[in-house]
Design an enzyme around this catalytic site. Structure first.
Site, PDB file in Angstrom:
ATOM      1  N   GLU A  79       3.975  -6.387   1.713  1.00  0.00           N
ATOM      2  CA  GLU A  79       3.601  -6.818   0.363  1.00  0.00           C
ATOM      3  C   GLU A  79       3.506  -5.666  -0.627  1.00  0.00           C
ATOM      4  O   GLU A  79       2.420  -5.351  -1.112  1.00  0.00           O
ATOM      5  CB  GLU A  79       2.236  -7.503   0.404  1.00  0.00           C
ATOM      6  CG  GLU A  79       2.149  -8.671   1.338  1.00  0.00           C
ATOM      7  CD  GLU A  79       0.731  -9.202   1.451  1.00  0.00           C
ATOM      8  OE1 GLU A  79       0.586 -10.436   1.441  1.00  0.00           O
ATOM      9  OE2 GLU A  79      -0.217  -8.405   1.553  1.00  0.00           O
ATOM     10  N   GLY A  95       3.327  -3.758  -4.003  1.00  0.00           N
ATOM     11  CA  GLY A  95       3.042  -4.066  -5.411  1.00  0.00           C
ATOM     12  C   GLY A  95       3.292  -2.819  -6.236  1.00  0.00           C
ATOM     13  O   GLY A  95       4.314  -2.657  -6.901  1.00  0.00           O
ATOM     14  N   ARG A  96       2.338  -1.876  -6.124  1.00  0.00           N
ATOM     15  CA  ARG A  96       2.398  -0.613  -6.861  1.00  0.00           C
ATOM     16  C   ARG A  96       3.752   0.076  -6.733  1.00  0.00           C
ATOM     17  O   ARG A  96       4.339   0.498  -7.738  1.00  0.00           O
ATOM     18  CB  ARG A  96       1.300   0.308  -6.315  1.00  0.00           C
ATOM     19  CG  ARG A  96       1.166   1.627  -7.043  1.00  0.00           C
ATOM     20  CD  ARG A  96       0.293   2.599  -6.233  1.00  0.00           C
ATOM     21  NE  ARG A  96      -1.011   2.023  -5.898  1.00  0.00           N
ATOM     22  CZ  ARG A  96      -2.069   2.022  -6.718  1.00  0.00           C
ATOM     23  NH1 ARG A  96      -1.978   2.586  -7.896  1.00  0.00           N
ATOM     24  NH2 ARG A  96      -3.214   1.476  -6.342  1.00  0.00           N
ATOM     25  N   GLY A 143       0.736  -1.254   0.000  1.00  0.00           N
ATOM     26  CA  GLY A 143       0.000   0.000   0.000  1.00  0.00           C
ATOM     27  C   GLY A 143       0.764   1.302   0.000  1.00  0.00           C
ATOM     28  O   GLY A 143       0.147   2.367  -0.001  1.00  0.00           O
ATOM     29  N   ARG A 169      -7.571   2.622 -15.548  1.00  0.00           N
ATOM     30  CA  ARG A 169      -7.635   3.199 -14.201  1.00  0.00           C
ATOM     31  C   ARG A 169      -8.376   4.526 -14.121  1.00  0.00           C
ATOM     32  O   ARG A 169      -8.982   4.838 -13.109  1.00  0.00           O
ATOM     33  CB  ARG A 169      -6.227   3.310 -13.581  1.00  0.00           C
ATOM     34  CG  ARG A 169      -5.633   1.942 -13.267  1.00  0.00           C
ATOM     35  CD  ARG A 169      -4.338   2.010 -12.472  1.00  0.00           C
ATOM     36  NE  ARG A 169      -4.527   2.516 -11.127  1.00  0.00           N
ATOM     37  CZ  ARG A 169      -4.135   3.712 -10.698  1.00  0.00           C
ATOM     38  NH1 ARG A 169      -3.517   4.555 -11.515  1.00  0.00           N
ATOM     39  NH2 ARG A 169      -4.344   4.082  -9.463  1.00  0.00           N
ATOM     40  N   TYR A 192     -11.332   4.523 -11.578  1.00  0.00           N
ATOM     41  CA  TYR A 192     -11.153   5.270 -10.329  1.00  0.00           C
ATOM     42  C   TYR A 192     -10.895   6.761 -10.514  1.00  0.00           C
ATOM     43  O   TYR A 192     -10.530   7.431  -9.553  1.00  0.00           O
ATOM     44  CB  TYR A 192      -9.924   4.757  -9.549  1.00  0.00           C
ATOM     45  CG  TYR A 192      -9.671   3.298  -9.461  1.00  0.00           C
ATOM     46  CD1 TYR A 192     -10.535   2.467  -8.752  1.00  0.00           C
ATOM     47  CD2 TYR A 192      -8.525   2.737 -10.023  1.00  0.00           C
ATOM     48  CE1 TYR A 192     -10.254   1.108  -8.622  1.00  0.00           C
ATOM     49  CE2 TYR A 192      -8.249   1.381  -9.900  1.00  0.00           C
ATOM     50  CZ  TYR A 192      -9.119   0.575  -9.198  1.00  0.00           C
ATOM     51  OH  TYR A 192      -8.844  -0.747  -9.064  1.00  0.00           O
ATOM     52  N   CYS A 212     -14.722   2.040 -28.226  1.00  0.00           N
ATOM     53  CA  CYS A 212     -16.081   2.512 -28.433  1.00  0.00           C
ATOM     54  C   CYS A 212     -16.823   2.567 -27.119  1.00  0.00           C
ATOM     55  O   CYS A 212     -17.618   1.685 -26.780  1.00  0.00           O
ATOM     56  CB  CYS A 212     -16.796   1.617 -29.438  1.00  0.00           C
ATOM     57  SG  CYS A 212     -15.989   1.735 -31.027  1.00  0.00           S
ATOM     58  N   GLU A 213     -16.523   3.614 -26.367  1.00  0.00           N
ATOM     59  CA  GLU A 213     -17.032   3.776 -25.006  1.00  0.00           C
ATOM     60  C   GLU A 213     -16.723   5.219 -24.610  1.00  0.00           C
ATOM     61  O   GLU A 213     -15.557   5.611 -24.614  1.00  0.00           O
ATOM     62  CB  GLU A 213     -16.249   2.781 -24.135  1.00  0.00           C
ATOM     63  CG  GLU A 213     -16.637   2.701 -22.703  1.00  0.00           C
ATOM     64  CD  GLU A 213     -17.775   1.720 -22.468  1.00  0.00           C
ATOM     65  OE1 GLU A 213     -17.890   0.732 -23.240  1.00  0.00           O
ATOM     66  OE2 GLU A 213     -18.554   1.959 -21.557  1.00  0.00           O
TER      67      GLU A 213
HETATM   68  C1  LIG Z   1      -3.092  -5.343  -3.817  1.00  0.00           C
HETATM   69  C2  LIG Z   1      -2.532  -5.926  -2.594  1.00  0.00           C
HETATM   70  C3  LIG Z   1      -1.229  -5.626  -2.230  1.00  0.00           C
HETATM   71  C4  LIG Z   1      -0.379  -4.625  -2.966  1.00  0.00           C
HETATM   72  O1  LIG Z   1      -0.828  -3.337  -2.741  1.00  0.00           O
HETATM   73  P1  LIG Z   1      -0.025  -2.089  -3.401  1.00  0.00           P
HETATM   74  O2  LIG Z   1      -0.856  -0.922  -3.066  1.00  0.00           O
HETATM   75  O3  LIG Z   1       0.056  -2.363  -4.838  1.00  0.00           O
HETATM   76  O4  LIG Z   1       1.307  -2.069  -2.731  1.00  0.00           O
HETATM   77  C5  LIG Z   1      -0.716  -6.254  -1.109  1.00  0.00           C
HETATM   78  N1  LIG Z   1      -1.454  -7.142  -0.397  1.00  0.00           N
HETATM   79  C6  LIG Z   1      -2.712  -7.448  -0.729  1.00  0.00           C
HETATM   80  C7  LIG Z   1      -3.460  -8.422   0.070  1.00  0.00           C
HETATM   81  C8  LIG Z   1      -3.299  -6.847  -1.830  1.00  0.00           C
HETATM   82  O5  LIG Z   1      -4.561  -7.149  -2.144  1.00  0.00           O
END
Ligand SMILES: *Cc1c(COP(=O)(O)O)cnc(C)c1O
Length: 439
Positions: free
Chosen positions: A296, A298-299, A254, A336, A340, A367-368
């Protein structure tokens, strides 16, 4: 002046002549050679961000702490190769992601399987392939894993996903830690303690610890500290009522990413340090056992390591209303804004020294009416054939892409010491490969 602004957003952007460069490569040249839409990835930046997480977590949390790359942000064979080489773990949320990781030679004992509706087939396949951990959402899943593990004669490691009841004030669609969530089991209702007791009692389940994930695109550290306090108190309660001490506490992903100039600049290392200091002193003050901490991201690992280059197809001006600049991609490669209203920085990649005096909406080709990439942006006046760059598209763009309108997905290049194809451009044969002729 324009040049400076670009350099401010992220330091992998620069200008050569009139052209935008990314990771040291001229994006306009790449567009000419490889065609558009084109997604570019900065290999060095992906690796260095993974290292930042790994080193900072080991240094400040100590004791086996490690990041798991949340691969739903961007999943393809090469990213699992890189994660493996950098020595970090990964999250997967489907057998498609598991299969891709396996194909990359990623050690699946370092993979954590997420999701709120894993099927029996998912569970069987993952266990057969030696998945490290399941992150368990509900009783249904807990019982199914216990049953399937028993059939296969194994003890399966799990974490329980707990909702700590935190609203990190981000967009509601990407905030997940509240009690009323489709994910996890709430502490507040007493259900988290109940499912923990159940998990401990099952013979083919090995409960290794707990997980929480409060949301995404969070710039502050307070929501993470609050979540950690709640989870650590919960762990203390579990210890005193059930006599069980978990090994692992996973604090989820996150961390925020800078999409536009108004987003703050944050240091992941500094944030990890502050969260760790908070946790260490909270544990000390309350004499709590400190579990091994997992996170965890990701982004924050892939977003600013990616960008997309398009070609302008048309410019349409509606006097008294607005100007539309249509590009040769859209919600099929970046949904996105449609989903959002996400902010993006848009540039004209081949007119970097011209003044951004033209106000317009960047529209996709699908087409949207809602197929927009960004509204109300200022770029230099553009014509058909110019290149539009959308910055910070590494996360949740390609991974959320679709073949809507039977658009083929873009080519993805990995820019490092050399240029490597990460994902080939889809061909028309690919788009129709699953179709059968009706006889
Ligand atoms: C999407 C997600 C992440 C990654 O979140 P980011 O904002 O991309 O860092 C980590 N853990 C869980 C359970 C998620 O669903």
């Amino acid at each position: 002046m324009y040049c400076k602004e670009v350099n401010l957003l992220h330091d992998n952007l620069s200008i050569e002549g009139n052209n935008l460069c990314f990771a040291g490569y001229d994006t306009v040249e790449l567009a000419k050679i490889y065609g558009t839409p084109l997604m570019l990835l900065d290999e060095q930046r992906i690796r260095s961000t993974m290292r930042t997480y790994k080193n900072a977590m080991e240094k400040y949390f100590g004791n086996g702490a490690r990041p798991l790359y949340a691969s739903k942000a961007l999943s393809f064979v090469g990213i699992y190769q890189i994660a493996k080489e950098e020595g970090i773990c990964t999250d997967i949320v489907s057998l498609g992601e598991l299969y891709t990781a396996k194909k990359a030679g990623f050690p699946l004992e370092n993979a954590f399987f997420h999701g709120n509706c894993k099927t029996d087939f998912d569970i069987e396949y993952a266990i057969e392939n030696g998945i490290g951990y399941f992150i368990v959402d509900t009783y249904d899943e807990l019982y199914a894993i216990d049953r399937i593990a028993r059939e296969k004669g194994v003890s399966q490691k799990i974490l329980l996903r707990i909702t700590p009841g935190i609203d990190p004030h981000t967009h509601v669609a990407i905030s997940t830690g509240k009690v009323d969530s489709k994910f996890g089991t709430a502490i507040e209702t007493g259900q988290a303690l109940e499912i923990t007791e159940k998990a401990i009692s099952l013979h083919n389940i090995s409960l290794e610890g707990f997980h929480c994930h409060i949301g995404s695109q969070i710039f502050e550290i307070e929501p993470f500290c609050d979540a950690a306090d709640i989870m650590l108190s919960f762990i203390d309660n579990v210890k005193s009522t059930l006599g069980y001490t978990p090994k692992l506490l996973n604090l989820g992903g996150g961390f925020g990413v800078r999409y536009v100039e108004s987003d703050p600049v944050i240091s992941y290392e500094e944030n990890i340090k502050k969260i760790a200091e908070h946790i260490n002193s909270y544990c000390e003050k309350n004499q709590l056992h400190k579990p091994v901490i997992l996170m965890e991201p990701g982004r924050s690992i892939v977003a600013d390591s990616g960008m997309t280059i398009y070609t302008v197809g048309s410019v349409k001006e509606i006097p008294g209303y607005k100007n539309y600049v249509a590009i040769d991609g859209g919600m099929s490669d970046n949904p996105r804004y449609a989903l959002y209203n996400s902010s993006y920085t848009v540039l004209c990649a081949n007119k970097m020294n011209e003044d951004p005096t033209y106000n317009c909406t960047i529209a996709g080709r699908l087409c949207e009416s809602g197929d927009l990439i960004q509204e109300n942006v200022s770029i230099p006046p553009v014509v058909r054939g110019d290149n539009i760059a959308v910055l910070v598209t590494g996360a949740y763009n390609y991974s959320m892409s679709s073949n809507y309108n039977r658009i083929n997905r873009p080519l993805v290049l990995m820019l490092g010491d050399k240029i490597r194809v990460a994902i080939n451009r889809e061909k028309f044969e690919d788009v129709s490969r699953l179709d059968e002729f009706l006889d």
